[in-house]
Write an enzyme that holds these catalytic residues in place. Structure first.
Site, PDB file in Angstrom:
ATOM      1  N   GLY A 315       0.837  -1.195   0.000  1.00 13.30           N
ATOM      2  CA  GLY A 315       0.000   0.000   0.000  1.00 13.30           C
ATOM      3  C   GLY A 315       0.868   1.239   0.000  1.00 13.30           C
ATOM      4  O   GLY A 315       0.607   2.212  -0.704  1.00 13.30           O
ATOM      5  N   ALA A 316       1.942   1.191   0.786  1.00 16.47           N
ATOM      6  CA  ALA A 316       2.904   2.286   0.865  1.00 16.47           C
ATOM      7  C   ALA A 316       4.154   1.778   1.564  1.00 16.47           C
ATOM      8  O   ALA A 316       4.147   0.710   2.183  1.00 16.47           O
ATOM      9  CB  ALA A 316       2.309   3.475   1.617  1.00 16.47           C
ATOM     10  N   MET A 317       5.237   2.553   1.475  1.00 14.96           N
ATOM     11  CA  MET A 317       6.510   2.167   2.094  1.00 14.96           C
ATOM     12  C   MET A 317       7.177   3.397   2.683  1.00 14.96           C
ATOM     13  O   MET A 317       7.326   4.414   1.997  1.00 14.96           O
ATOM     14  CB  MET A 317       7.414   1.502   1.059  1.00 14.96           C
ATOM     15  CG  MET A 317       8.788   1.138   1.607  1.00 14.96           C
ATOM     16  SD  MET A 317       8.670  -0.006   3.004  1.00 14.96           S
ATOM     17  CE  MET A 317      10.177   0.373   3.869  1.00 14.96           C
ATOM     18  N   GLU A 318       7.613   3.269   3.951  1.00 17.37           N
ATOM     19  CA  GLU A 318       8.036   4.391   4.775  1.00 17.37           C
ATOM     20  C   GLU A 318       9.464   4.858   4.544  1.00 17.37           C
ATOM     21  O   GLU A 318      10.103   5.399   5.449  1.00 17.37           O
ATOM     22  CB  GLU A 318       7.885   4.011   6.250  1.00 17.37           C
ATOM     23  CG  GLU A 318       8.801   2.884   6.723  1.00 17.37           C
ATOM     24  CD  GLU A 318       8.210   1.494   6.621  1.00 17.37           C
ATOM     25  OE1 GLU A 318       8.753   0.570   7.247  1.00 17.37           O
ATOM     26  OE2 GLU A 318       7.191   1.321   5.911  1.00 17.37           O
ATOM     27  N   ASN A 319      10.016   4.690   3.355  1.00 16.89           N
ATOM     28  CA  ASN A 319      11.392   5.102   3.082  1.00 16.89           C
ATOM     29  C   ASN A 319      11.655   6.477   3.686  1.00 16.89           C
ATOM     30  O   ASN A 319      10.893   7.417   3.477  1.00 16.89           O
ATOM     31  CB  ASN A 319      11.642   5.157   1.575  1.00 16.89           C
ATOM     32  CG  ASN A 319      11.117   3.942   0.850  1.00 16.89           C
ATOM     33  OD1 ASN A 319      11.508   2.826   1.113  1.00 16.89           O
ATOM     34  ND2 ASN A 319      10.185   4.187  -0.055  1.00 16.89           N
ATOM     35  N   HIS A 351       0.119   6.015   9.238  1.00 20.14           N
ATOM     36  CA  HIS A 351       0.931   4.813   9.438  1.00 20.14           C
ATOM     37  C   HIS A 351       2.365   5.047   8.956  1.00 20.14           C
ATOM     38  O   HIS A 351       3.332   4.758   9.669  1.00 20.14           O
ATOM     39  CB  HIS A 351       0.291   3.650   8.676  1.00 20.14           C
ATOM     40  CG  HIS A 351       1.052   2.368   8.717  1.00 20.14           C
ATOM     41  ND1 HIS A 351       0.678   1.307   9.504  1.00 20.14           N
ATOM     42  CD2 HIS A 351       2.170   1.973   8.063  1.00 20.14           C
ATOM     43  CE1 HIS A 351       1.533   0.302   9.331  1.00 20.14           C
ATOM     44  NE2 HIS A 351       2.439   0.690   8.458  1.00 20.14           N
ATOM     45  N   GLU A 352       2.499   5.587   7.748  1.00 17.94           N
ATOM     46  CA  GLU A 352       3.843   5.814   7.198  1.00 17.94           C
ATOM     47  C   GLU A 352       4.564   6.928   7.953  1.00 17.94           C
ATOM     48  O   GLU A 352       5.787   6.872   8.134  1.00 17.94           O
ATOM     49  CB  GLU A 352       3.761   6.143   5.703  1.00 17.94           C
ATOM     50  CG  GLU A 352       3.040   5.108   4.857  1.00 17.94           C
ATOM     51  CD  GLU A 352       3.553   3.689   5.067  1.00 17.94           C
ATOM     52  OE1 GLU A 352       4.758   3.518   5.345  1.00 17.94           O
ATOM     53  OE2 GLU A 352       2.740   2.752   4.970  1.00 17.94           O
ATOM     54  N   HIS A 355       6.090   5.524  11.081  1.00 17.85           N
ATOM     55  CA  HIS A 355       7.303   4.767  10.795  1.00 17.85           C
ATOM     56  C   HIS A 355       8.564   5.642  10.767  1.00 17.85           C
ATOM     57  O   HIS A 355       9.670   5.120  10.929  1.00 17.85           O
ATOM     58  CB  HIS A 355       7.182   4.062   9.440  1.00 17.85           C
ATOM     59  CG  HIS A 355       6.613   2.688   9.514  1.00 17.85           C
ATOM     60  ND1 HIS A 355       7.099   1.712  10.349  1.00 17.85           N
ATOM     61  CD2 HIS A 355       5.593   2.101   8.812  1.00 17.85           C
ATOM     62  CE1 HIS A 355       6.415   0.601  10.174  1.00 17.85           C
ATOM     63  NE2 HIS A 355       5.487   0.810   9.249  1.00 17.85           N
TER      64      HIS A 355
END
Length: 373
Positions: A315-319, A351-352, A355
């Site tokens: 869904g998404a990525m917290e880079n 959420h991201e 993180h």
């Protein structure tokens, strides 16, 4: 009668030969031993990476790169073990040297595992001295774009009858090794210096940090150089790349969303979709303000980008500094998007953002402890 039947069944079972001799079964590796085959030794640790990538969305066959990795040996050893996946690395392109003797190449040989351990073993012609800085120099390697969206990959989108390409990445959990040779476990944190060379036609090139003010790298014919500032100490899986022609809205624009949050905040999306990015621009900033109050720790990076891409595995990525989303997980069309969907977009953004502290600042020792994330 039932006893006789039971004895017959037991006898038949005992008469069937074992699939493997008992000695083999007793000597088979335990779960811990099997797991250990995938874990890097801690004989050496990385402290700094200097990675150069040539990324061209119009060449989907491969990408090329180079990397310098500064390491510290914790024991006197003539072996280095790290990760590399789906790469061609030639012996002539590998050097290992100490800070005290940078002209003396210690490289002797190397092996690159073809199984799913992805171990890249470098053998040296003499021991490295304990705690004396050394550099692994990979002068050139050839990597493969990921077809399953785990690694560095090419994505496409269509506007009207025209198809456009972009390059982005998903390196969590164990796919930074698909972008460059590295110690690809969360505990091996280091500082990263990234340079991306991209065709002039692709104007928006982003990574975790802002563009560097003082250029350090040479030009490469046919490409525009994008040099980024050094990161804070971080895990490999949090690196991110974007080569595209996306457009953005940000908190430098005049209007109600200007400077809600104290660091530069951008939301990237396809051209002509910037109206759908306004919710993320407003809510994302306000949420970061509240999270800083809640944690009583400031967000440490000098920028925060959010990018909506058409194809994304999660869904998404917290880079850290460049959060990548599926379009449906970031963009909102007022009057069309339902309240429930808008709330879900808000939850994903939150959420991201969380993180950026839990996972990015404080990370698990290994993926065994992913609950910490």
């Amino acid at each position: 009668m039932y006893l006789l039947t039971l004895l017959t069944v037991i006898g038949a079972a005992c008469a069937v030969p074992l699939a493997a001799p008992l000695t083999e079964l007793l000597s088979a590796p335990t779960e811990q031993e099997r797991a250990a085959a995938y874990v890097l030794p801690r004989d050496t640790i990385p402290t700094f990476y200097d990675v150069r990538l040539i990324l061209d969305p119009d060449n989907e066959a491969y990408f090329t790169g180079a990397a310098d990795i500064r390491i510290l040996p914790f024991i006197n050893t003539n072996h280095i073990v790290l990760h590399a996946m789906e790469m061609v690395i030639n012996a002539a392109d590998i050097e290992v040297f100490s800070e005290r003797a940078p002209t003396v190449n210690l490289y002797q040989s190397h092996t690159l595992a073809t199984d799913d351990t992805h171990l890249f073993r470098i053998n040296l012609n003499q021991n490295m001295t304990i705690l004396q800085p050394h550099t692994i120099r990979i002068k050139h390697y050839v990597g493969q774009y990921a077809l399953n969206m785990f690694g560095v990959y090419v994505s496409t989108y269509t506007t009207g009858s025209t198809t456009y390409k972009l390059i982005t990445s998903q390196l969590q959990p164990t796919f930074a090794r698909r972008a460059f040779p590295c110690y690809d476990e969360p505990s091996f944190k280091a500082i990263f210096r990234t340079t991306i060379y991209a065709p002039q036609a692709y104007k928006v090139v982003r990574s975790n940090m802002p563009i560097r003010a003082n250029e350090l790298k040479p030009a490469v014919d046919g490409y525009v150089k994008h040099e980024f500032d050094d990161t804070l100490s971080m895990s490999t899986y949090l690196l991110a790349y974007l080569v595209s022609n996306l457009d953005y809205v940000d908190n430098a624009m005049e209007g109600p969303y200007k400077d809600i949050y104290r660091v530069p905040f951008r939301v990237y999306s396809r051209p002509d979709t910037q109206n759908t990015a306004m919710f993320a621009l407003e809510f994302g900033q306000k949420n970061m303000v509240e999270l800083e109050k809640y944690t009583e720790f400031e967000y440490e990076f000098p920028k925060l980008d959010k990018a909506a891409v058409p194809d994304f595995a999660a869904g998404a990525m917290e880079n850290w500094g460049l959060v990548i989303y599926r379009e449906v997980a970031l963009l909102v069309t007022e009057g069309v998007t339902t309240t429930a969907t808008k709330q879900n977009v808000g939850r994903i953004i939150c959420h991201e953002n969380v993180h950026q502290w839990f996972g990015n600042e404080v990370s698990p020792l290994s993926w065994t402890y992913t609950w910490l994330n």
